[in-house]
Design a protein around this motif. Structure first.
Motif, PDB file in Angstrom:
ATOM      1  N   LEU A  29       0.816  -1.222   0.000  1.00 46.95           N
ATOM      2  CA  LEU A  29       0.000   0.000   0.000  1.00 46.95           C
ATOM      3  C   LEU A  29       0.847   1.269   0.000  1.00 46.95           C
ATOM      4  CD1 LEU A  29      -2.986  -0.890   2.376  1.00 46.95           C
ATOM      5  CD2 LEU A  29      -2.580  -1.526   0.002  1.00 46.95           C
ATOM      6  N   PRO A  30       1.750   1.466   0.996  1.00 47.21           N
ATOM      7  CA  PRO A  30       2.545   2.697   0.972  1.00 47.21           C
ATOM      8  C   PRO A  30       3.579   2.709  -0.146  1.00 47.21           C
ATOM      9  CG  PRO A  30       3.281   1.265   2.761  1.00 47.21           C
ATOM     10  CD  PRO A  30       2.028   0.648   2.190  1.00 47.21           C
ATOM     11  N   ALA A  31       4.056   1.531  -0.546  1.00 45.39           N
ATOM     12  CA  ALA A  31       5.100   1.480  -1.570  1.00 45.39           C
ATOM     13  C   ALA A  31       4.565   1.889  -2.941  1.00 45.39           C
ATOM     14  CB  ALA A  31       5.700   0.078  -1.629  1.00 45.39           C
ATOM     15  N   VAL A  32       3.371   1.399  -3.279  1.00 45.58           N
ATOM     16  CA  VAL A  32       2.792   1.691  -4.594  1.00 45.58           C
ATOM     17  C   VAL A  32       1.845   2.889  -4.536  1.00 45.58           C
ATOM     18  CG1 VAL A  32       1.623   0.649  -6.587  1.00 45.58           C
ATOM     19  CG2 VAL A  32       2.950  -0.791  -5.057  1.00 45.58           C
ATOM     20  N   LYS A  33       1.491   3.274  -3.313  1.00 45.00           N
ATOM     21  CA  LYS A  33       0.532   4.366  -3.092  1.00 45.00           C
ATOM     22  C   LYS A  33      -0.846   4.009  -3.648  1.00 45.00           C
ATOM     23  CE  LYS A  33       3.859   8.121  -2.644  1.00 45.00           C
ATOM     24  NZ  LYS A  33       5.029   7.218  -2.487  1.00 45.00           N
ATOM     25  N   VAL A  34      -1.370   2.892  -3.138  1.00 40.08           N
ATOM     26  CA  VAL A  34      -2.723   2.454  -3.459  1.00 40.08           C
ATOM     27  C   VAL A  34      -3.492   2.297  -2.151  1.00 40.08           C
ATOM     28  CG1 VAL A  34      -2.153   1.339  -5.641  1.00 40.08           C
ATOM     29  CG2 VAL A  34      -1.927   0.042  -3.515  1.00 40.08           C
TER      30      VAL A  34
END
Length: 243
Positions: A36-41
């Motif tokens: 989630l935080p890595a891809v910003k989804v």
């Protein structure tokens, strides 16, 4: 050989908390949460796939992510199915605009669940289908190049984990995490066979009847399949309706 970023992801999700060994389910849950935080989804899920299609949920970060997988399993359409069949990512940055003609039933229900964009990444080795990493956002918009690279690395990490899980299982058996999804898939096929006999239709039409009943009732496909297997639900030859 895995890239440095993929090795970093694996190290993060496979490292157990002090004094406690993690289960396979916890490892997979850590992977989707880290995406989630890595891809910003806003949500992520991993589904098991077979040549026949969607074979069940392995991990999900939230309710909409789980619903996204349930819809694709129930309806037999959606970005993860296309990604698995084609062997390449399916990127839909505006589901309500671009998805309606492609996956009408899925798009309607997914947007009602608050899903505005979906990005599906196949997990496979050569021609062998293992699963799909599904990511969603509550607002429309494409992935930036750096976000797309991150998503591909998380898909590679998920592929490695699934392969390692199966490698650790006894010869001729599925790893328990994978077996749960596979068992559910088998029950759906058994129910399809029963409906085929009851309604005097082919297996393809029987599966469509099962999916239509689950969609109309707003219930998971597996729940309806279990009703059929336990003879709480019967599909009749005369009019192909159930009761």
């Amino acid at each position: 050989m895995a890239s440095p970023r993929v090795r970093q992801i694996l190290l993060e999700v496979l490292t157990d908390p002090p004094g406690r060994a993690s289960t396979a389910t916890q490892v997979m849950q850590r992977l989707v949460a880290a995406a989630l935080p890595a891809v910003k989804v806003d949500g992520a899920s991993v589904a098991l796939m077979t040549p026949a299609g969607h074979a069940g949920l392995l991990a999900a970060t939230d309710g909409p992510s789980a619903e996204l997988e349930n819809l694709q399993l129930t309806l037999g359409e959606g970005p993860c199915l296309d990604a698995s069949r084609a062997g390449r990512p399916v990127l839909q940055p505006d589901l309500s605009s671009g998805g309606t003609s492609r996956w009408p039933g899925f798009t309607s229900s997914a947007t009602n669940a608050g899903i505005a964009a979906v990005f599906a990444f196949p997990l496979q080795v050569g021609a062998i289908r293992l699963g799909v990493l599904d990511l969603y956002r509550t607002i429309t918009g494409s992935l930036e190049p750096s976000q797309l690279a991150e998503a591909l690395d998380f898909a590679a990490a998920a592929t490695t984990i699934i392969l390692d899980l199966q490698h650790s299982a006894p010869i001729g058996e599925l790893h328990p995490l994978l077996a749960v999804a596979a068992d559910a898939h088998r029950e759906i096929h058994q129910a399809t066979g029963m409906i085929s006999v009851q309604a005097a239709v082919g297996l393809t039409e029987a599966l469509l009847l099962l999916r239509a009943r689950a969609y109309a009732a707003g219930r998971p496909l597996l729940d309806i399949a279990n009703d059929v297997l336990n003879r709480r639900l019967t599909f009749h030859r005369e009019d192909d309706h159930d009761e």
